[in-house]
Design a protein around this motif. Structure first.
Motif, PDB file in Angstrom:
ATOM      1  N   ILE A 119       0.839  -1.201   0.000  1.00  0.00           N
ATOM      2  CA  ILE A 119       0.000   0.000   0.000  1.00  0.00           C
ATOM      3  C   ILE A 119       0.872   1.248   0.000  1.00  0.00           C
ATOM      4  O   ILE A 119       0.611   2.211  -0.741  1.00  0.00           O
ATOM      5  N   ARG A 120       1.921   1.252   0.816  1.00  0.00           N
ATOM      6  CA  ARG A 120       2.835   2.410   0.861  1.00  0.00           C
ATOM      7  C   ARG A 120       3.561   2.621  -0.457  1.00  0.00           C
ATOM      8  O   ARG A 120       3.796   3.747  -0.877  1.00  0.00           O
ATOM      9  N   ALA A 121       3.950   1.538  -1.120  1.00  0.00           N
ATOM     10  CA  ALA A 121       4.707   1.649  -2.373  1.00  0.00           C
ATOM     11  C   ALA A 121       3.824   2.106  -3.525  1.00  0.00           C
ATOM     12  O   ALA A 121       4.315   2.675  -4.480  1.00  0.00           O
ATOM     13  N   GLY A 122       2.544   1.844  -3.435  1.00  0.00           N
ATOM     14  CA  GLY A 122       1.624   2.279  -4.469  1.00  0.00           C
ATOM     15  C   GLY A 122       1.165   1.149  -5.372  1.00  0.00           C
ATOM     16  O   GLY A 122       1.811   0.107  -5.497  1.00  0.00           O
ATOM     17  N   TRP A 123       0.020   1.397  -5.994  1.00  0.00           N
ATOM     18  CA  TRP A 123      -0.600   0.395  -6.848  1.00  0.00           C
ATOM     19  C   TRP A 123       0.257   0.073  -8.059  1.00  0.00           C
ATOM     20  O   TRP A 123       0.340  -1.077  -8.487  1.00  0.00           O
ATOM     21  N   ASN A 124       0.903   1.072  -8.655  1.00  0.00           N
ATOM     22  CA  ASN A 124       1.724   0.828  -9.848  1.00  0.00           C
ATOM     23  C   ASN A 124       2.874  -0.129  -9.542  1.00  0.00           C
ATOM     24  O   ASN A 124       3.208  -0.974 -10.366  1.00  0.00           O
ATOM     25  N   ASN A 125       3.464   0.011  -8.378  1.00  0.00           N
ATOM     26  CA  ASN A 125       4.556  -0.885  -7.985  1.00  0.00           C
ATOM     27  C   ASN A 125       4.042  -2.321  -7.822  1.00  0.00           C
ATOM     28  O   ASN A 125       4.675  -3.264  -8.265  1.00  0.00           O
TER      29      ASN A 125
ATOM     30  N   TYR B   9       5.964  -5.859 -15.715  1.00  0.00           N
ATOM     31  CA  TYR B   9       6.326  -4.631 -16.420  1.00  0.00           C
ATOM     32  C   TYR B   9       5.672  -3.440 -15.734  1.00  0.00           C
ATOM     33  O   TYR B   9       4.679  -3.568 -15.033  1.00  0.00           O
ATOM     34  N   GLU B  10       6.253  -2.272 -15.962  1.00  0.00           N
ATOM     35  CA  GLU B  10       5.764  -1.061 -15.311  1.00  0.00           C
ATOM     36  C   GLU B  10       5.184  -0.127 -16.359  1.00  0.00           C
ATOM     37  O   GLU B  10       5.768   0.070 -17.429  1.00  0.00           O
ATOM     38  N   LEU B  11       4.030   0.433 -16.074  1.00  0.00           N
ATOM     39  CA  LEU B  11       3.415   1.410 -16.961  1.00  0.00           C
ATOM     40  C   LEU B  11       4.011   2.779 -16.636  1.00  0.00           C
ATOM     41  O   LEU B  11       3.962   3.220 -15.496  1.00  0.00           O
ATOM     42  N   ALA B  12       4.554   3.404 -17.635  1.00  0.00           N
ATOM     43  CA  ALA B  12       5.129   4.727 -17.464  1.00  0.00           C
ATOM     44  C   ALA B  12       4.380   5.712 -18.338  1.00  0.00           C
ATOM     45  O   ALA B  12       3.919   5.359 -19.435  1.00  0.00           O
ATOM     46  N   PRO B  13       4.231   6.958 -17.876  1.00  0.00           N
ATOM     47  CA  PRO B  13       3.541   7.938 -18.705  1.00  0.00           C
ATOM     48  C   PRO B  13       4.324   8.218 -19.994  1.00  0.00           C
ATOM     49  O   PRO B  13       5.537   8.219 -20.009  1.00  0.00           O
ATOM     50  N   VAL B  14       3.582   8.416 -21.077  1.00  0.00           N
ATOM     51  CA  VAL B  14       4.200   8.696 -22.373  1.00  0.00           C
ATOM     52  C   VAL B  14       4.583  10.169 -22.405  1.00  0.00           C
ATOM     53  O   VAL B  14       3.763  11.044 -22.125  1.00  0.00           O
ATOM     54  N   LYS B  15       5.837  10.443 -22.751  1.00  0.00           N
ATOM     55  CA  LYS B  15       6.296  11.824 -22.822  1.00  0.00           C
ATOM     56  C   LYS B  15       6.099  12.350 -24.232  1.00  0.00           C
ATOM     57  O   LYS B  15       6.470  11.706 -25.209  1.00  0.00           O
TER      58      LYS B  15
END
Length: 80
Positions: free
Chosen positions: A55-61, A69-75
């Motif tokens: 919970i502390r690390a966050g849902w994305n983690n 794999y990790e979802l990263a925002p598209v720049k």
């Protein structure tokens, strides 16, 4: 280590007559039950602490750990 302890104490309280040597080695039926209960509390604490860490690390983690794999925002490219 906790798994082995749970297995041994569980067998000692499940079949105390057939496994009297194991029950005696663990201090008797009452001690085997107390040790088994303490191990159960240990599992619950392990679970709760690790859920709090997720919970502390966050849902994305968490999602990255499960899916691999990790979802990263598209720049957007810079149009200067």
């Amino acid at each position: 280590m906790m798994g082995a302890g749970s297995l041994l104490t569980g067998l000692a309280i499940y079949k105390p007559v057939q496994l009297a040597w194991l029950t005696g080695l663990l201090g008797g039926y009452a001690w085997a039950r107390a040790e088994h209960f303490a191990l159960t509390i240990g599992y619950v604490l392990f679970f709760v602490i690790h859920i709090a860490q997720v919970i502390r690390a966050g849902w994305n983690n968490f999602r990255a750990m499960v899916t691999g794999y990790e979802l990263a925002p598209v720049k957007e490219p810079d149009h200067a």
